[in-house]
Design an enzyme around this catalytic site. Structure first.
Site, PDB file in Angstrom:
ATOM      1  N   THR A 200      22.920  -1.869  17.097  1.00 52.58           N
ATOM      2  CA  THR A 200      23.807  -2.885  16.491  1.00 52.58           C
ATOM      3  C   THR A 200      24.120  -2.422  15.179  1.00 52.58           C
ATOM      4  O   THR A 200      23.701  -1.462  14.530  1.00 52.58           O
ATOM      5  CB  THR A 200      22.416  -3.868  16.024  1.00 52.58           C
ATOM      6  OG1 THR A 200      23.163  -4.881  15.590  1.00 52.58           O
ATOM      7  CG2 THR A 200      21.496  -3.402  15.314  1.00 52.58           C
ATOM      8  N   ARG A 201      25.254  -3.301  14.962  1.00 54.09           N
ATOM      9  CA  ARG A 201      25.743  -2.832  13.485  1.00 54.09           C
ATOM     10  C   ARG A 201      25.641  -4.188  12.822  1.00 54.09           C
ATOM     11  O   ARG A 201      26.278  -4.499  11.443  1.00 54.09           O
ATOM     12  CB  ARG A 201      27.326  -2.440  13.637  1.00 54.09           C
ATOM     13  CG  ARG A 201      28.116  -3.122  14.263  1.00 54.09           C
ATOM     14  CD  ARG A 201      29.588  -2.696  14.078  1.00 54.09           C
ATOM     15  NE  ARG A 201      30.696  -3.636  14.413  1.00 54.09           N
ATOM     16  CZ  ARG A 201      31.076  -4.005  15.588  1.00 54.09           C
ATOM     17  NH1 ARG A 201      30.777  -3.578  16.675  1.00 54.09           N
ATOM     18  NH2 ARG A 201      32.146  -5.078  15.724  1.00 54.09           N
ATOM     19  N   HIS A 205      19.326 -11.423  14.257  1.00 53.47           N
ATOM     20  CA  HIS A 205      18.859 -12.621  14.243  1.00 53.47           C
ATOM     21  C   HIS A 205      17.850 -12.860  15.526  1.00 53.47           C
ATOM     22  O   HIS A 205      17.548 -11.922  16.358  1.00 53.47           O
ATOM     23  CB  HIS A 205      19.902 -13.658  14.365  1.00 53.47           C
ATOM     24  CG  HIS A 205      20.764 -13.601  13.270  1.00 53.47           C
ATOM     25  ND1 HIS A 205      20.435 -14.030  11.961  1.00 53.47           N
ATOM     26  CD2 HIS A 205      22.138 -13.164  12.993  1.00 53.47           C
ATOM     27  CE1 HIS A 205      21.275 -13.861  10.962  1.00 53.47           C
ATOM     28  NE2 HIS A 205      22.382 -13.343  11.655  1.00 53.47           N
ATOM     29  N   HIS A 208      18.821 -11.485  18.954  1.00 46.92           N
ATOM     30  CA  HIS A 208      18.990 -10.191  19.156  1.00 46.92           C
ATOM     31  C   HIS A 208      17.504  -9.795  19.598  1.00 46.92           C
ATOM     32  O   HIS A 208      17.088  -9.107  20.356  1.00 46.92           O
ATOM     33  CB  HIS A 208      19.264  -9.324  17.955  1.00 46.92           C
ATOM     34  CG  HIS A 208      20.620  -9.425  17.576  1.00 46.92           C
ATOM     35  ND1 HIS A 208      20.595 -10.132  16.282  1.00 46.92           N
ATOM     36  CD2 HIS A 208      21.840  -9.050  18.107  1.00 46.92           C
ATOM     37  CE1 HIS A 208      22.185 -10.199  16.108  1.00 46.92           C
ATOM     38  NE2 HIS A 208      22.810  -9.628  17.124  1.00 46.92           N
ATOM     39  N   ARG A 294      27.335  -8.890  24.571  1.00 45.89           N
ATOM     40  CA  ARG A 294      28.640  -9.531  24.731  1.00 45.89           C
ATOM     41  C   ARG A 294      29.422  -8.697  23.783  1.00 45.89           C
ATOM     42  O   ARG A 294      28.948  -8.557  22.570  1.00 45.89           O
ATOM     43  CB  ARG A 294      28.691 -10.875  24.459  1.00 45.89           C
ATOM     44  CG  ARG A 294      28.234 -11.761  25.675  1.00 45.89           C
ATOM     45  CD  ARG A 294      28.015 -13.222  25.036  1.00 45.89           C
ATOM     46  NE  ARG A 294      29.076 -13.615  24.169  1.00 45.89           N
ATOM     47  CZ  ARG A 294      29.868 -14.814  24.330  1.00 45.89           C
ATOM     48  NH1 ARG A 294      29.390 -15.437  25.386  1.00 45.89           N
ATOM     49  NH2 ARG A 294      30.438 -15.338  23.450  1.00 45.89           N
TER      50      ARG A 294
END
Ligand code: ZN
Length: 390
Positions: A200-201, A205, A208, A294
């Site tokens: 992730t970057r 939340h 995730h 996504r």
């Protein structure tokens, strides 16, 4: 009984690196000192921040089987066909640009922050068609795309050849620095064989967390691998994201099933192609599975929502070996009383706790804690402090 269990555990094995062997392009001790001395007398190329990150990932084997910056055959084969010239699947060119044709057959490589790091054996100097690369890799030739702008700025003269690294660049997060050989050792020590990687970057939340834990339900361990390399200026700073992970792990993740480490790659924002590349990199770190959400690695509206899922169909399963795990947008549904996605919840959006990214940023900027179904309060506190500090 105990010895039987131990034997069973030892028999578990991790996935092989891409191409079969974990590359190590580093030298240490006397060899490093001698090479550093030689490098000081060689013509040198100053790397960009992206190229410095690429060099370091070549050094550690994170980009196995690459042993250096790409020559023309690998570059063109990657751009045109998503395979290296030798036939192995590969999705993103890893190239070194140069202003002028280098003289001599050895080049010193200088990190973007200064200081000599490596020597490159010049195999080839060639001209790249950057516009074609943009269209094939980024699916656009618009300079408004940050990844496209980057390759245009680098220019079209590329130099390829193997590298030998005598000085690793300073890691952005020394406490979270783990090379592939180290994550593999950590997984093996805990008896993990099936490990899912999460990249992730963005700040993490509940959506995730839900995806990570859904994936973890089916495997032995979870590698949380936030990207800490160069990103766009408006992405949330890496130190804030890492702090979010720290508070989340402390409160809500089983320590014996979770490993947090920094992923040192620079973002390309190449969407689907980068999703494949990210998966291959995680295979080198020892992951058997990789979560693809996504619009993975996307930017703006350059890619369709599910393009990063569909691209995996272009490979035979055995080619990548690492298994992608596809996830949709997830949310808390008040009526289901749980986290869910369009796949698992039959209710429409008014039942869902939905906040746009803009709305969340506004709330945090005002010091307001978003609903607990959206963000853990501990994470909200970190983000509020960060927004207020800006
Ligand atoms: Zn529902």
């Amino acid at each position: 009984m105990a010895s039987t269990e131990t034997t069973a555990r030892e028999q578990k094995t991790l996935i092989n690196p891409h191409g079969g062997t974990l590359v190590d392009r580093t030298v240490s001790g006397d060899q490093a000192a001698a090479l550093a001395e030689e490098a000081a007398g060689l013509p040198s190329v100053r790397l960009t921040e992206k190229q410095t990150a690429d060099l370091d990932m070549i050094a550690s084997g994170a980009l196995s089987p690459l042993t250096g910056f790409m020559n023309k055959a690998d570059y063109e084969s990657t751009v045109e066909d998503m395979h290296l010239a030798g036939g192995l699947a590969w999705a993103i060119p890893v190239t070194l640009s140069t202003d002028a044709t280098p003289s001599g057959d050895r080049l010193a490589l200088e990190g973007y922050e200064g200081g000599l790091l490596a020597v490159l054996d010049v195999e080839e100097v060639f001209e790249a068609d950057r516009r074609n690369e943009a269209v094939k890799v980024f699916r656009t030739d618009e300079e408004a795309h940050p990844g496209v702008a980057q390759i245009y700025a680098e220019g079209s003269t590329l130099v390829g050849g193997p590298v030998t690294v005598f000085q690793r660049p300073e890691p952005a997060f020394p406490a979270l620095h783990m090379d592939p050989v180290e994550t593999r050792a950590a997984f093996a020590e805990r008896g993990w064989s099936r490990v899912v990687g999460f990249q992730t970057r963005n700040p993490v939340h509940r959506a995730h967390e839900y995806i990570q834990k859904c994936a973890l339900e089916t495997v032995d361990g979870l590698l949380l691998h936030p990207l800490v390399g160069k990103t766009k200026g408006d992405d949330v700073p890496a130190e804030v994201r890492v702090e979010c992970y720290r508070v989340l792990l402390d409160g809500y993740y089983p320590a014996d099933r979770t490993q947090l480490a920094a992923f040192p790659a620079a973002m390309r924002y190449a969407g689907p192609r980068e999703a494949v590349w990210h998966a291959i990199c995680r295979k080198n770190y020892g992951c058997s599975h990789f979560i693809v959400g996504r619009d993975h690695a996307g930017v703006g509206s350059y890619y369709g929502t599910y393009d990063a899922h569909l691209i995996f169909d272009e490979f035979e399963p055995h080619e990548l070996d690492i298994e992608p795990m596809f996830f949709d947008h997830t949310f808390f549904c008040r009526t289901c009383g749980s986290m869910a996605s369009a796949k698992t919840c039959p209710h429409d959006q008014e039942h869902h706790v939905f906040l746009s990214g803009t709305k969340v940023r506004e709330m945090l900027g005002r010091g307001e804690v978003p609903p607990v179904e959206f963000t853990r309060p501990e994470v909200a506190e970190v983000l509020i402090a960060a927004y207020r500090g800006q």
